[in-house]
Design an enzyme around this catalytic site. Sequence first.
Site, PDB file in Angstrom:
ATOM      1  N   ASP A 290       0.855  -1.176   0.000  1.00 24.65           N
ATOM      2  CA  ASP A 290       0.000   0.000   0.000  1.00 24.65           C
ATOM      3  C   ASP A 290       0.902   1.240   0.000  1.00 24.65           C
ATOM      4  O   ASP A 290       2.036   1.195   0.497  1.00 24.65           O
ATOM      5  CB  ASP A 290      -0.896  -0.017   1.248  1.00 24.65           C
TER       6      ASP A 290
ATOM      7  N   SER B  24      -2.386   0.844  -4.953  1.00 25.48           N
ATOM      8  CA  SER B  24      -2.851   2.038  -4.236  1.00 25.48           C
ATOM      9  C   SER B  24      -4.179   2.567  -4.755  1.00 25.48           C
ATOM     10  O   SER B  24      -4.507   2.439  -5.940  1.00 25.48           O
ATOM     11  CB  SER B  24      -1.782   3.134  -4.382  1.00 25.48           C
TER      12      SER B  24
END
Lengths: 221, 221
Positions: A9, A115
């Site tokens: 992430d 993301s």
Amino acid sequence: MPLKALVFDAYGTLFDVHSVIRRCEQLWPGKGERISQLWRSKQLEYTWQRSLMRRYEPFSLVTRAALDYACEILGAALGPREAELLMRDYLELAAYPDVAAALEKLSALRLAILSNGSPDMLDPLVKHCGMERVFAAVISVDELRVYKPAPEVYALAVSKLGVSADEIGFVSSNCWDAIGAKSFGLSTYWINRGGAPVDRLGFAPDRRLNGLGELPALLAR
Amino acid sequence: MPLKALVFDAYGTLFDVHSVIRRCEQLWPGKGERISQLWRSKQLEYTWQRSLMRRYEPFSLVTRAALDYACEILGAALGPREAELLMRDYLELAAYPDVAAALEKLSALRLAILSNGSPDMLDPLVKHCGMERVFAAVISVDELRVYKPAPEVYALAVSKLGVSADEIGFVSSNCWDAIGAKSFGLSTYWINRGGAPVDRLGFAPDRRLNGLGELPALLAR
């Protein structure tokens, strides 16, 4: 099965979204931290709500909208100049201090980013941090037009990297994101820098770490 | 087209979720308000995240899970007794002071509830407040296994009430909920008791009211 790829992430995991506190504090003395916190929490809420409404807009627009909300509720005057400064700061967030060394030690694996960030935010940020060559892929939810933790987001990492789900480790500091990846079927590493409770969403991350610096040793075992 | 039906959100609109503050304060002095606020915000987050993960569980379970999280992060010891007391309180939340008179004045219309609440929470609550006869329907998202603001939730009100979407007014104090209904195609009335900013989600509620008491006069115009 040994891991072949690690997927990270971005916001809150590699890059500190609260890097903007300093600028917020300069612009609105005494309100910097509260604006940053509320900006972040509204940004996430809007991703979930827009996904459920099926009214996707890119993360750059959602981030800008959340800033509007945060400033209004806290009585911080937001003109075009302030908004431009802060949105530009978002393209130059600081990487957490434990990131560079950890990624270096993990470089035998294929490394990627997965993301919520739209490419117009994510690409300049990765470049700013000098990480263009670190990652085999920088994957955005933008092509799916839905945000985390929808399972198709985690499936996108599998298809983009061309390895099977059980060969991918997913790394996030956002507990709900790690749980979303676990619910989809990835091995998950929750980087819990702040000592937060685990979210109660029916699944638990496989491993909890206090920082990214612990990951290379854990995977070398 | 004149309205034939009014559909109300339950939690936060008719019923005050922060009725539990008193009990929280008794159980954990000095922490009551923060626990109640965090309990509510986590409860909502979990509805959005579980919907996106496609891991629906009923609102009663989600509410209980959010209480666990809120107590852990605030260091409030939550045993079976405390949990049972608070979950029972949730079946006896207070109606806001402006609710009863407004519903009475609106009784020429078909009135309904459309709520995230599962029937095991919603039915006892409506009964506790003596409102069983006020509503033509108490509609729960539970049969759809997805939470607000997914459009199918608002579509459920249309199908259950047997009137067309443009004959339904939707009333909520949760701005994102009013916007979700607007995005689906209902006329929306946002009851903004606290003077909050409007959420930036690409749509705006049709009307903003300071309390439910303003609604009868507005609709009579």
